[in-house]
Design a protein around this motif. Sequence first.
Motif, PDB file in Angstrom:
ATOM      1  N   GLY A   1       0.827  -1.200   0.000  1.00 26.08           N
ATOM      2  CA  GLY A   1       0.000   0.000   0.000  1.00 26.08           C
ATOM      3  C   GLY A   1       0.860   1.249   0.000  1.00 26.08           C
ATOM      4  N   LEU A   2       1.893   1.231   0.845  1.00 28.31           N
ATOM      5  CA  LEU A   2       2.810   2.370   0.889  1.00 28.31           C
ATOM      6  C   LEU A   2       3.589   2.454  -0.428  1.00 28.31           C
ATOM      7  CD1 LEU A   2       3.872   4.672   2.715  1.00 28.31           C
ATOM      8  CD2 LEU A   2       5.693   3.132   3.420  1.00 28.31           C
ATOM      9  N   ALA A   3       3.981   1.282  -0.924  1.00 28.82           N
ATOM     10  CA  ALA A   3       4.717   1.257  -2.199  1.00 28.82           C
ATOM     11  C   ALA A   3       3.876   1.846  -3.324  1.00 28.82           C
ATOM     12  CB  ALA A   3       5.130  -0.180  -2.529  1.00 28.82           C
ATOM     13  N   PHE A   4       2.587   1.564  -3.285  1.00 25.93           N
ATOM     14  CA  PHE A   4       1.699   2.059  -4.338  1.00 25.93           C
ATOM     15  C   PHE A   4       1.466   3.569  -4.213  1.00 25.93           C
ATOM     16  CE2 PHE A   4      -2.641   1.281  -6.555  1.00 25.93           C
ATOM     17  CZ  PHE A   4      -2.081   1.622  -7.781  1.00 25.93           C
ATOM     18  N   MET A   5       1.754   4.120  -3.043  1.00 23.09           N
ATOM     19  CA  MET A   5       1.614   5.571  -2.832  1.00 23.09           C
ATOM     20  C   MET A   5       2.851   6.344  -3.282  1.00 23.09           C
ATOM     21  SD  MET A   5       0.121   6.058   1.013  1.00 23.09           S
ATOM     22  CE  MET A   5      -1.504   5.488   1.490  1.00 23.09           C
ATOM     23  N   TRP A   6       3.881   5.602  -3.670  1.00 16.66           N
ATOM     24  CA  TRP A   6       5.229   6.176  -3.790  1.00 16.66           C
ATOM     25  C   TRP A   6       5.294   7.562  -4.404  1.00 16.66           C
ATOM     26  CZ3 TRP A   6       7.169   2.699  -0.890  1.00 16.66           C
ATOM     27  CH2 TRP A   6       8.521   2.693  -0.610  1.00 16.66           C
ATOM     28  N   GLU A   7       4.817   7.693  -5.652  1.00 19.23           N
ATOM     29  CA  GLU A   7       5.003   8.984  -6.326  1.00 19.23           C
ATOM     30  C   GLU A   7       4.232  10.088  -5.607  1.00 19.23           C
ATOM     31  OE1 GLU A   7       3.457   9.428 -10.204  1.00 19.23           O
ATOM     32  OE2 GLU A   7       1.779   8.052  -9.927  1.00 19.23           O
ATOM     33  N   MET A   8       3.106   9.697  -4.981  1.00 19.53           N
ATOM     34  CA  MET A   8       2.310  10.704  -4.276  1.00 19.53           C
ATOM     35  C   MET A   8       2.964  11.130  -2.948  1.00 19.53           C
ATOM     36  SD  MET A   8       0.334  10.875  -6.703  1.00 19.53           S
ATOM     37  CE  MET A   8      -0.551  12.329  -6.164  1.00 19.53           C
ATOM     38  N   LEU A   9       3.786  10.234  -2.364  1.00 19.08           N
ATOM     39  CA  LEU A   9       4.507  10.601  -1.129  1.00 19.08           C
ATOM     40  C   LEU A   9       5.414  11.802  -1.398  1.00 19.08           C
ATOM     41  CD1 LEU A   9       5.683   7.121   0.268  1.00 19.08           C
ATOM     42  CD2 LEU A   9       3.752   8.485   1.071  1.00 19.08           C
ATOM     43  N   TYR A  10       6.111  11.735  -2.525  1.00 20.07           N
ATOM     44  CA  TYR A  10       7.022  12.832  -2.879  1.00 20.07           C
ATOM     45  C   TYR A  10       6.241  14.112  -3.145  1.00 20.07           C
ATOM     46  CZ  TYR A  10      11.135   9.823  -3.205  1.00 20.07           C
ATOM     47  OH  TYR A  10      12.188   9.006  -2.907  1.00 20.07           O
ATOM     48  N   ILE A  11       5.058  13.972  -3.706  1.00 23.61           N
ATOM     49  CA  ILE A  11       4.246  15.146  -4.024  1.00 23.61           C
ATOM     50  C   ILE A  11       3.708  15.783  -2.741  1.00 23.61           C
ATOM     51  CG2 ILE A  11       2.098  15.882  -5.160  1.00 23.61           C
ATOM     52  CD1 ILE A  11       2.916  13.826  -7.400  1.00 23.61           C
TER      53      ILE A  11
ATOM     54  N   MET B   1      11.294   2.104   4.989  1.00 24.33           N
ATOM     55  CA  MET B   1      12.674   2.430   4.633  1.00 24.33           C
ATOM     56  C   MET B   1      12.784   2.812   3.159  1.00 24.33           C
ATOM     57  SD  MET B   1      14.767   2.657   6.950  1.00 24.33           S
ATOM     58  CE  MET B   1      14.496   2.580   8.705  1.00 24.33           C
ATOM     59  N   GLY B   2      11.942   2.206   2.356  1.00 24.72           N
ATOM     60  CA  GLY B   2      11.934   2.563   0.934  1.00 24.72           C
ATOM     61  C   GLY B   2      11.490   3.996   0.713  1.00 24.72           C
ATOM     62  N   ALA B   3      10.765   4.550   1.698  1.00 33.68           N
ATOM     63  CA  ALA B   3      10.263   5.922   1.576  1.00 33.68           C
ATOM     64  C   ALA B   3      11.144   6.919   2.316  1.00 33.68           C
ATOM     65  CB  ALA B   3       8.830   5.998   2.120  1.00 33.68           C
ATOM     66  N   ARG B   4      12.335   6.480   2.696  1.00 28.51           N
ATOM     67  CA  ARG B   4      13.150   7.341   3.567  1.00 28.51           C
ATOM     68  C   ARG B   4      13.609   8.609   2.854  1.00 28.51           C
ATOM     69  NH1 ARG B   4      19.219   4.671   3.214  1.00 28.51           N
ATOM     70  NH2 ARG B   4      19.384   5.284   1.047  1.00 28.51           N
ATOM     71  N   ASP B   5      13.714   8.585   1.526  1.00 33.39           N
ATOM     72  CA  ASP B   5      14.216   9.752   0.786  1.00 33.39           C
ATOM     73  C   ASP B   5      13.098  10.639   0.253  1.00 33.39           C
ATOM     74  OD1 ASP B   5      16.727   8.780   1.282  1.00 33.39           O
ATOM     75  OD2 ASP B   5      16.896   7.768  -0.666  1.00 33.39           O
ATOM     76  N   ALA B   6      11.860  10.373   0.698  1.00 34.47           N
ATOM     77  CA  ALA B   6      10.713  11.095   0.143  1.00 34.47           C
ATOM     78  C   ALA B   6      10.449  12.414   0.860  1.00 34.47           C
ATOM     79  CB  ALA B   6       9.462  10.212   0.218  1.00 34.47           C
ATOM     80  N   SER B   7      11.323  12.782   1.800  1.00 40.95           N
ATOM     81  CA  SER B   7      11.157  14.025   2.557  1.00 40.95           C
ATOM     82  C   SER B   7       9.975  13.958   3.523  1.00 40.95           C
ATOM     83  CB  SER B   7      11.015  15.225   1.608  1.00 40.95           C
ATOM     84  OG  SER B   7      10.983  16.431   2.309  1.00 40.95           O
ATOM     85  N   TRP B   8       9.719  12.769   4.024  1.00 36.31           N
ATOM     86  CA  TRP B   8       8.755  12.596   5.121  1.00 36.31           C
ATOM     87  C   TRP B   8       9.544  12.442   6.421  1.00 36.31           C
ATOM     88  CZ3 TRP B   8       3.254  10.968   5.254  1.00 36.31           C
ATOM     89  CH2 TRP B   8       2.602  11.207   4.031  1.00 36.31           C
ATOM     90  N   ILE B   9       9.100  13.094   7.459  1.00 38.33           N
ATOM     91  CA  ILE B   9       9.635  12.841   8.796  1.00 38.33           C
ATOM     92  C   ILE B   9       9.191  11.440   9.187  1.00 38.33           C
ATOM     93  CG2 ILE B   9       9.363  13.505  11.227  1.00 38.33           C
ATOM     94  CD1 ILE B   9       9.040  16.448  10.067  1.00 38.33           C
TER      95      ILE B   9
END
Lengths: 189, 393
Positions: free
Chosen positions: B84-94, B125-133
Motif C-alpha cells: 500500500g505504501l509502495a503504491f503511494m510512492w510517487e504521491m509521497l514525494y508530491i 525504509m523505501g520511503a526514507r528519501d521522500a522528505s517525510w519525517i
Amino acid sequence: MALTEVRWHGRGGQGAVTAAKVLAEVAMKTGKNVQAFPEYGPERTGAPLRAYNRISDSVLRLHSGVTNPSVIVVIDPSLLEAVDVTEGATQDAVFVINTNHCPADIKKMLKLEKHKVFTVNASQIALDTIGRPIPNTPMLGALAKATGIITLEGLLDDVKKSFGKKFSEQMINSNLEAVKRAYQEVSGE
Amino acid sequence: MGKTMAITGNIAIAIAMKQINPDVVAAYPITPSTEIVQQFSSYVADGAVDTEYIAVESEHSAMSACIGASAGGGRVMTATSSQGLAFMWEMLYIAAGYRLPIVLVCVNRALSAPINIHCDHSDSMGARDASWIQLYAENAQEAYDNTIQAFRIAEEMDVRLPVMSCLDGFIISHSIENMTILEDEEVRRFIGDYKPLNPLLDLENPATVGAIDLQDYYMEHKRQQHEAMLNAKKVILSVGKEYGKLSGRSYGFFEEYRLDDADVAIVVMSSAAGTVKDIVDEYRSKGIKAGLLKPRVFRPFPAEEIADALKNTKAVAVLDRADSFGASGGPLFPEFRSALYDVPNPPKMINKIFGLGGRDFGPDDVRGVFDELVAIKDTGKIKSLKEYITVRE
C-alpha cells in the motif's frame, strides 16, 4: 509474581484468541502488565492455532514469540493427538486441558509425569450451558482455578462487561454459568 | 489523566485518530493496518468524529485524496502498510514537495515477493528519501504518543512536512498490551486548531499548488525541504518535551538504555528494542557493560546527537529490519557508521540484518549479538561487516 507465559492451543473458531484477550483484560484490572497475541498464519475455521499471553508485575518489554510457556491451555481435545502441546514447556509448566479423560490418563498419554495436569470437560459444559461447543469461556474458568493467575470474581465481572456489549442477557448468563461450572469441575494432579 | 486499557496497537491508533478528529481521512485498508481504518470508519458511522471519510479504490488514490484535502486546507491523515505504501510512492514525494502536513500511520510489513504479511521495515525504509519525517515506536503506547505528536511536528510553520508514524506489523499492531490513553480534551488541546497555509479553498486569496518548476526554482524548493527537515529537529524535541509534561512520557530523537558507560551497544528500532532491553539487564547483571540505543526519529537523522551518545562505546552492532541489497549494510548501518566517522577512537561497528518477513527475534538472538560484540571489543577483530542473523544457513 515473576513472568508467566501462557500458550493456548485451539482450532480456528473456538475462541482461543478471544480467551487470551479476556485473560489479559482480567489480569490488567488487577494491576498486572499484560500481552495477548495470536500466532497469525492462514486463518481457517478448524485449523490448529496458537495464542499467547504474557503476564507480569513488571513492565513487559519482550516482543519475541513465547517459546517456553509455563501455562499451557488446550481448548480442543483432538489437538492432543494432532500437535505437540508439550513443546518447549517449562519443567514446572501447568497444563489445563479440555477432555473427558482424567488427569492421570492425560499425564500418561503426554508423558507428563512430573507436571501438574488439570482436566475439565469444557466441551460438555459449553453444550450444557451455552448450547454450542465453544469451550473458550469454560476454559478460562478452569484456568483461573488451576493457576490462580486471575480470580473467578474478576473473570465473571469481565465476561459480564465485555459480552454485555455484544450479546443478549441469556447468552451472558449462560457464559457466566459455563465459567462457574468449569471452575468447580476442573480437577488436577 | 487518561485511562489504562488492554488494546492492540491498531486500536490504540484508531483511538488516537478519534481524539485528533481530522477533517479528512482517505484510506484503502491493507493488512496489517486494516483494523485501524475499520475501527475508524465505525467512529465516522457512529458520528463520534466530524471527519469526512473517503473510501478510495487504491492507496495511490488514498494519498492523492489526502493531498487534495490537505491542499484544500484540512487536517488530513491516513494509514497503510507494505504494498500500500509502495503504491503511494510517487504521491509521497508530491505530498512532501507541496509541503503538506499529512500524517500517515505505517504499520510496518514486508514487501513482496515472496508475498508475506508480517513485519519488517522495508516498506517505510523505501520511503526514507521522500522528505517525510519518520517516527518509529517500540510498542502501542509509543505508537499512540508518536501519532499525536506527529500533527504538532508536521503543522509547525517552519516545518510543514508530512510525518510517517511507524509501528511493527502484527508484533505491535495485533498484540494486546496495556497502555494509557489521554482524555479526548487533552489531545485536542495539545494538537490545537489546524492552521492551513495558503489553502485552495480560501477563495479570497487564490493560490496555485503544483505549478511547473524547472531549472529556475526547482532546486531552491528542494533546498527549502532540506531546511525544513533541519528545522524539524528542534520542533521534534520541543514537542516531545511538551508531550512529556502532559502525559509523563517525554520523547527525544532516540532512547538510550543503560548506554552511559556501555562498552558494547546494540542499535535497533521498534519492537525488537524491548527484547534487547531485557538482555541488556541480564548482561549488566553478569558484569558486562551492555547498552541500547533505540532510534525513534530516522528522518531527520540526528547524526550529531547519535555520535555523542555512542562515542564512548567500544563495539556497536546496528540491527536493520530491512536490507538495501548490495549495499554495505541495511538502511541504518551506513548512517550510523558515518555519524561516528569524526569521533576520536570510534567504536568498531557491525551490521546485522534480522527479522525479515516477521522472523522471530528472541533473547538468544540478542545474546548472540552481544557475545560477538564482546569478542570484537576484546580482540579488535571483525569477522564480517554485514551479516544476516535469525536465518537458516
